[in-house]
Motif scaffolding. Sequence first.
Motif, PDB file in Angstrom:
ATOM      1  N   PHE A  43     -34.082 -21.902 -12.746  1.00 59.08           N
ATOM      2  CA  PHE A  43     -33.009 -21.817 -11.757  1.00 59.08           C
ATOM      3  C   PHE A  43     -31.674 -22.285 -12.334  1.00 59.08           C
ATOM      4  N   VAL A  44     -31.698 -23.404 -13.061  1.00 58.58           N
ATOM      5  CA  VAL A  44     -30.468 -23.928 -13.661  1.00 58.58           C
ATOM      6  C   VAL A  44     -29.951 -22.962 -14.729  1.00 58.58           C
ATOM      7  N   ASN A  45     -30.844 -22.344 -15.485  1.00 62.36           N
ATOM      8  CA  ASN A  45     -30.405 -21.362 -16.480  1.00 62.36           C
ATOM      9  C   ASN A  45     -29.793 -20.127 -15.815  1.00 62.36           C
ATOM     10  N   TYR A  46     -30.312 -19.727 -14.669  1.00 61.32           N
ATOM     11  CA  TYR A  46     -29.703 -18.600 -13.944  1.00 61.32           C
ATOM     12  C   TYR A  46     -28.304 -18.960 -13.458  1.00 61.32           C
ATOM     13  N   ILE A  47     -28.117 -20.190 -13.021  1.00 64.25           N
ATOM     14  CA  ILE A  47     -26.773 -20.634 -12.622  1.00 64.25           C
ATOM     15  C   ILE A  47     -25.844 -20.628 -13.826  1.00 64.25           C
ATOM     16  N   LEU A  48     -26.355 -21.067 -14.987  1.00 66.11           N
ATOM     17  CA  LEU A  48     -25.559 -21.019 -16.218  1.00 66.11           C
ATOM     18  C   LEU A  48     -25.150 -19.594 -16.563  1.00 66.11           C
ATOM     19  N   LEU A  49     -26.059 -18.656 -16.390  1.00 64.36           N
ATOM     20  CA  LEU A  49     -25.737 -17.245 -16.648  1.00 64.36           C
ATOM     21  C   LEU A  49     -24.605 -16.769 -15.748  1.00 64.36           C
ATOM     22  N   GLY A  50     -24.690 -17.085 -14.477  1.00 65.32           N
ATOM     23  CA  GLY A  50     -23.660 -16.676 -13.534  1.00 65.32           C
ATOM     24  C   GLY A  50     -22.317 -17.332 -13.799  1.00 65.32           C
ATOM     25  N   ALA A  51     -22.324 -18.624 -14.095  1.00 63.94           N
ATOM     26  CA  ALA A  51     -21.070 -19.328 -14.345  1.00 63.94           C
ATOM     27  C   ALA A  51     -20.411 -18.845 -15.637  1.00 63.94           C
ATOM     28  N   SER A  52     -21.198 -18.606 -16.664  1.00 68.10           N
ATOM     29  CA  SER A  52     -20.629 -18.136 -17.929  1.00 68.10           C
ATOM     30  C   SER A  52     -20.062 -16.731 -17.811  1.00 68.10           C
ATOM     31  N   SER A  53     -20.772 -15.866 -17.133  1.00 62.96           N
ATOM     32  CA  SER A  53     -20.251 -14.505 -16.964  1.00 62.96           C
ATOM     33  C   SER A  53     -19.007 -14.519 -16.076  1.00 62.96           C
ATOM     34  N   SER A  54     -18.954 -15.418 -15.115  1.00 64.63           N
ATOM     35  CA  SER A  54     -17.748 -15.541 -14.285  1.00 64.63           C
ATOM     36  C   SER A  54     -16.564 -16.009 -15.111  1.00 64.63           C
ATOM     37  N   CYS A  55     -16.798 -16.942 -16.033  1.00 66.65           N
ATOM     38  CA  CYS A  55     -15.719 -17.402 -16.919  1.00 66.65           C
ATOM     39  C   CYS A  55     -15.220 -16.272 -17.809  1.00 66.65           C
ATOM     40  N   ILE A  56     -16.122 -15.433 -18.264  1.00 63.41           N
ATOM     41  CA  ILE A  56     -15.703 -14.282 -19.086  1.00 63.41           C
ATOM     42  C   ILE A  56     -14.805 -13.365 -18.276  1.00 63.41           C
ATOM     43  N   PHE A  57     -15.199 -13.068 -17.043  1.00 61.50           N
ATOM     44  CA  PHE A  57     -14.384 -12.173 -16.209  1.00 61.50           C
ATOM     45  C   PHE A  57     -13.053 -12.809 -15.821  1.00 61.50           C
ATOM     46  N   LEU A  58     -13.045 -14.118 -15.604  1.00 68.73           N
ATOM     47  CA  LEU A  58     -11.779 -14.798 -15.313  1.00 68.73           C
ATOM     48  C   LEU A  58     -10.849 -14.748 -16.525  1.00 68.73           C
ATOM     49  N   THR A  59     -11.396 -14.914 -17.705  1.00 71.51           N
ATOM     50  CA  THR A  59     -10.584 -14.831 -18.919  1.00 71.51           C
ATOM     51  C   THR A  59     -10.054 -13.418 -19.122  1.00 71.51           C
ATOM     52  N   LEU A  60     -10.889 -12.431 -18.869  1.00 70.91           N
ATOM     53  CA  LEU A  60     -10.444 -11.042 -19.006  1.00 70.91           C
ATOM     54  C   LEU A  60      -9.424 -10.672 -17.939  1.00 70.91           C
ATOM     55  N   SER A  61      -9.444 -11.373 -16.796  1.00 70.50           N
ATOM     56  CA  SER A  61      -8.440 -11.084 -15.771  1.00 70.50           C
ATOM     57  C   SER A  61      -7.062 -11.606 -16.176  1.00 70.50           C
ATOM     58  N   LEU A  62      -7.039 -12.586 -17.088  1.00 62.58           N
ATOM     59  CA  LEU A  62      -5.755 -13.067 -17.592  1.00 62.58           C
ATOM     60  C   LEU A  62      -5.135 -12.074 -18.582  1.00 62.58           C
ATOM     61  N   ARG A  63      -5.967 -11.496 -19.398  1.00 59.39           N
ATOM     62  CA  ARG A  63      -5.516 -10.487 -20.348  1.00 59.39           C
ATOM     63  C   ARG A  63      -6.719  -9.652 -20.731  1.00 59.39           C
ATOM     64  N   LEU A  64      -6.611  -8.331 -20.551  1.00 58.41           N
ATOM     65  CA  LEU A  64      -7.758  -7.449 -20.752  1.00 58.41           C
ATOM     66  C   LEU A  64      -8.219  -7.454 -22.206  1.00 58.41           C
ATOM     67  N   ILE A  65      -7.284  -7.359 -23.133  1.00 55.79           N
ATOM     68  CA  ILE A  65      -7.623  -7.484 -24.549  1.00 55.79           C
ATOM     69  C   ILE A  65      -7.184  -8.889 -24.955  1.00 55.79           C
ATOM     70  N   PRO A  66      -8.132  -9.798 -25.136  1.00 52.18           N
ATOM     71  CA  PRO A  66      -7.777 -11.210 -25.301  1.00 52.18           C
ATOM     72  C   PRO A  66      -7.121 -11.500 -26.650  1.00 52.18           C
ATOM     73  N   SER A  67      -6.374 -12.582 -26.672  1.00 51.48           N
ATOM     74  CA  SER A  67      -5.811 -13.091 -27.922  1.00 51.48           C
ATOM     75  C   SER A  67      -6.929 -13.769 -28.704  1.00 51.48           C
ATOM     76  N   LEU A  68      -6.580 -14.337 -29.846  1.00 54.67           N
ATOM     77  CA  LEU A  68      -7.584 -15.015 -30.661  1.00 54.67           C
ATOM     78  C   LEU A  68      -8.191 -16.202 -29.905  1.00 54.67           C
ATOM     79  N   CYS A  69      -7.353 -16.962 -29.216  1.00 48.71           N
ATOM     80  CA  CYS A  69      -7.842 -18.095 -28.414  1.00 48.71           C
ATOM     81  C   CYS A  69      -8.762 -17.597 -27.290  1.00 48.71           C
ATOM     82  N   GLY A  70      -8.354 -16.513 -26.632  1.00 50.02           N
ATOM     83  CA  GLY A  70      -9.179 -15.937 -25.573  1.00 50.02           C
ATOM     84  C   GLY A  70     -10.487 -15.384 -26.104  1.00 50.02           C
ATOM     85  N   PHE A  71     -10.443 -14.813 -27.315  1.00 51.25           N
ATOM     86  CA  PHE A  71     -11.655 -14.290 -27.926  1.00 51.25           C
ATOM     87  C   PHE A  71     -12.661 -15.404 -28.176  1.00 51.25           C
TER      88      PHE A  71
END
Length: 190
Positions: free
Chosen positions: A24-52
């Motif tokens: 269950f905790v690993n599933y929450i980790l999966l959801g939170a990490s994928s959400s962070c990826i989408f939040l980062t991509l919402s800042l810039r679609l093609i990320p900078s080196l820091c975003g990458f």
Amino acid sequence: MGLNNFYSDSTEHHHTHTQKIFLFVNYILLGASSSCIFLTLSLRLIPSLCGFFFILLHVFTICGAVFGCATVSAPHAGADSKWYGAHMVSSVLTAIFQGSVFVLIFTKTGDFLGNLKSYVREEDGIVILRLAGGLCALIFCLEWVVLTLAFFLKYYAYVEGNNGNVAMKNRGKVQDNDEDIKNWPWPFQV
């Protein structure tokens, strides 16, 4: 004999319960990490080196969570210490980096947003970045929970031993034969 069966059943119950919480905790980790990826991509679609690198950190977190779920769900869960060690090392490193990013986001939000080279307005970018920072804090805490649960799962696998036998049942057993005691010096022969 009844005590050993009780001990084994009790360990089996804890093992199953701990395994479900671990998944269950690993599933929450999966959801939170994928959400962070989408939040980062919402800042810039093609990320900078820091975003990458920020996205790469979350990809490593996802890979570690998937690896943990696959290892625990396998029929020989906890049997191979190589995979256990690899999971523990990756979880520790991921937790350390997630905690570092969390602190960096909340202490240097403007600088971090500037390094991401975001296309959105600064006020909106700060809100999005703080949401991602909150998820990083959640991931940091959950990684340590996963480490603790993985330790307990490894402990339960060790106690159960091979084929469901209790590996430690003979470790504290008092010897019944008197032959070993006869070889001891007189004051110790009780």
